[in-house]
Design an enzyme around this catalytic site. Structure first.
Site, PDB file in Angstrom:
ATOM      1  N   HIS A 161      59.077  26.586  57.733  1.00 12.47           N
ATOM      2  CA  HIS A 161      57.996  27.510  58.232  1.00 12.47           C
ATOM      3  C   HIS A 161      58.162  29.100  57.508  1.00 12.47           C
ATOM      4  CE1 HIS A 161      58.003  24.561  61.456  1.00 12.47           C
ATOM      5  NE2 HIS A 161      59.410  24.570  61.160  1.00 12.47           N
ATOM      6  N   SER A 282      46.622  45.858  36.334  1.00 11.79           N
ATOM      7  CA  SER A 282      45.299  46.395  37.150  1.00 11.79           C
ATOM      8  C   SER A 282      44.574  47.440  36.265  1.00 11.79           C
ATOM      9  CB  SER A 282      45.770  46.840  38.322  1.00 11.79           C
ATOM     10  OG  SER A 282      45.065  47.740  39.269  1.00 11.79           O
ATOM     11  N   LYS A 288      50.866  48.079  38.735  1.00  8.34           N
ATOM     12  CA  LYS A 288      50.773  46.568  38.954  1.00  8.34           C
ATOM     13  C   LYS A 288      51.125  45.689  37.638  1.00  8.34           C
ATOM     14  CE  LYS A 288      49.622  44.996  42.135  1.00  8.34           C
ATOM     15  NZ  LYS A 288      48.106  44.840  43.054  1.00  8.34           N
ATOM     16  N   GLU A 295      47.927  32.606  39.900  1.00  4.70           N
ATOM     17  CA  GLU A 295      46.857  32.418  40.941  1.00  4.70           C
ATOM     18  C   GLU A 295      45.826  31.655  40.446  1.00  4.70           C
ATOM     19  OE1 GLU A 295      46.417  36.715  42.798  1.00  4.70           O
ATOM     20  OE2 GLU A 295      47.441  36.842  40.995  1.00  4.70           O
TER      21      GLU A 295
END
Ligand code: ARG
Length: 465
Positions: A161, A282, A288, A295
């Site tokens: 979980h 970024s 970043k 992804e």
């Protein structure tokens, strides 16, 4: 009516030229040209067989084989005049062959149809694709086993979980990924077995009246056997469904790995550092470092799942035998092959190169009461029924939450306040190392066990290459 002087090969019975839109709409050469090598290989095998069967002369056979080899070289040098008016890869190659060698070229299509031709080509193509994918899977598995070995003693919290559950060896976690990939490989290999059956000779749907020798073409094309039923062989694409389903499941696995790496690389978790060469920055936020490759691999799953749905829907309710709908199988299939190839390329390189931050993982495992089950098991070994032990430890954890204190940081009188059965020896089992080492059975996370699984995995990998 104008009789068309067309380059198309089937215009004999037509009195009117194909509508220009229809010509473009039905053409597939711009995507199925990818099958050129398989198409030529199949045609060479077919021509050899026709000559042996006495349908072609040896001279015709030789002209055809030389002509096809020359066309293959032209295609590979990007010096081939592809034409949408010739519809597909099959007719483009046949027409250019005839342009090049004359009459003999017109005999190549004796005893065959594009229906058995394309069914053969796709199988040959996917068979090669499976071999490439399996080689990539082995490389990826190898990288995971290497990483597992390096980090076998590294402890991180295992989650259920997404809540801290019990400590596990990072090596064990990497071997979980390895196991997924082993099954993926088995799925592709299994799919290859059913795929490796030769449709050639089925012709349009019913077979051919020529004295063909299907065993000969079968051997030359390295199929396991000729198909038993011509209607089935030209029409079904279940092998493509199986392939895409295996790809979907594989990419479901890589999406799970991607998700974990993305979470682990977040500064909020900070378990790993991904190599700079596999991350991007970024355009606005200078700080970043984004896990874009992970992804994108996660996102690729969506696209292949879509292809699987497209192919299932394409086949649904199709009457026997061949229907032109089947031409729509190629773009989803080709894109599936490309997507799997690129995703595996990315992960086989990136995943084993991740930097593991042992200290943060260890601290996270310590913070989450990851050894609570160990304390309960300890009480059980001292005669407390498990359900009571669960409640006792639950109370101790509540105390820990209130005091911001781990179980291992509580002194003995405090622990004994929850159960008199607790003694000094409890501290051994409250350590993360003790907890992990205690799960010392086949399939468990004890580093000793993980080392044995690594050795077995290495043996398997060595046998496979
Ligand atoms: N291009 C077709 C396909 O991809 C193969 C040709 C069969 N065409 C036909 N009209 N029977 O399925």
């Amino acid at each position: 009516m104008t009789k068309r002087t067309s380059s198309q090969l089937w215009t004999g019975r037509f009195t009117e030229a194909t509508d220009a839109f229809v010509e473009a709409f039905t053409a597939s050469e711009h995507f199925d040209r990818r099958l050129y090598a398989q198409d030529i290989r199949g045609s060479i095998a077919h021509a050899r067989m026709l000559a042996t069967a006495g349908v072609l002369s040896d001279a015709e056979r030789d002209a055809i084989i030389e002509g096809l080899a020359a066309l293959r070289a032209d295609i590979e040098q990007d010096d081939f005049d592809w034409s949408p008016a010739l519809e597909d890869v099959h007719m483009n190659i046949e027409k250019r062959l005839t342009d090049r060698i004359g009459e003999a070229g017109k005999k190549l299509h004796t005893g065959r149809s594009r229906n058995d031709q394309v069914a053969t080509d796709i199988r040959l193509y996917l068979r090669d694709a499976i071999d490439t994918i399996c080689a990539q899977l082995l490389r990826f598995q190898q990288g995971l086993v290497d990483l597992a070995e390096r980090e076998v003693d590294t402890i991180l919290p295992g989650f259920t979980h997404l809540q801290v559950a019990q400590p596990v060896s990072f090596g064990h976690h990497m071997l979980a990924w390895y196991e997924m990939l082993v099954r993926d490989q088995e799925r592709f290999e299994d799919c290859r077995k059913r795929m490796n059956v030769m449709p050639l000779g089925s012709a349009a749907l019913a077979g051919t009246s020529f004295p063909i020798d299907r065993d000969m073409t079968c051997a030359e094309l390295e199929f396991d056997r000729p198909s038993r039923n011509s209607l089935d062989a030209v029409s079904d694409r279940d092998f493509a469904l199986e392939f895409t389903a295996a790809a979907s499941i594989l990419l479901t696995h890589t999406s799970r790995m991607a998700e974990e790496m993305i979470i682990w690389a977040s500064p909020l978790v900070d378990f790993i550092d991904l190599p700079d060469r596999y991350c991007t920055g970024s355009s606005i936020m200078p700080q970043k470092k984004n896990p874009d490759v992970a992804e994108i691999v996660r996102g690729k799953t969506a696209r292949v799942n879509g292809h699987l749905m497209a192919l299932l829907t394409l086949m649904k309710s199709q009457p026997l035998a061949y229907n032109r709908d089947n031409q729509e199988d190629k773009e989803p299939l080709f894109d599936t092959v490309d997507t799997v190839r690129d995703s595996l390329h990315a992960f086989a390189d990136m995943v084993p190169a991740m930097q593991v931050k042992k200290d943060t993982m260890y601290a996270a495992a310590k913070k989450g009461f990851a050894t609570a089950t160990d304390l309960a098991d300890y009480l059980v070994r001292k005669g407390v029924p498990f359900r009571d032990a669960h409640a006792i430890v639950g109370a101790a954890v509540r105390h820990g939450v209130e005091q911001d204190m781990d179980l291992a940081d509580m002194d003995l009188p405090t622990l004994r306040g929850f159960s008199e059965t607790i003694d000094e020896d409890v501290y051994k089992i409250l350590t993360l190392e003790g907890s992990v080492a205690a799960r010392d059975h086949f399939g468990g996370t004890a580093p000793n066990q993980v080392r044995q699984r690594i050795a077995e995995a290495r043996q398997r990998l060595e046998g496979a290459v």
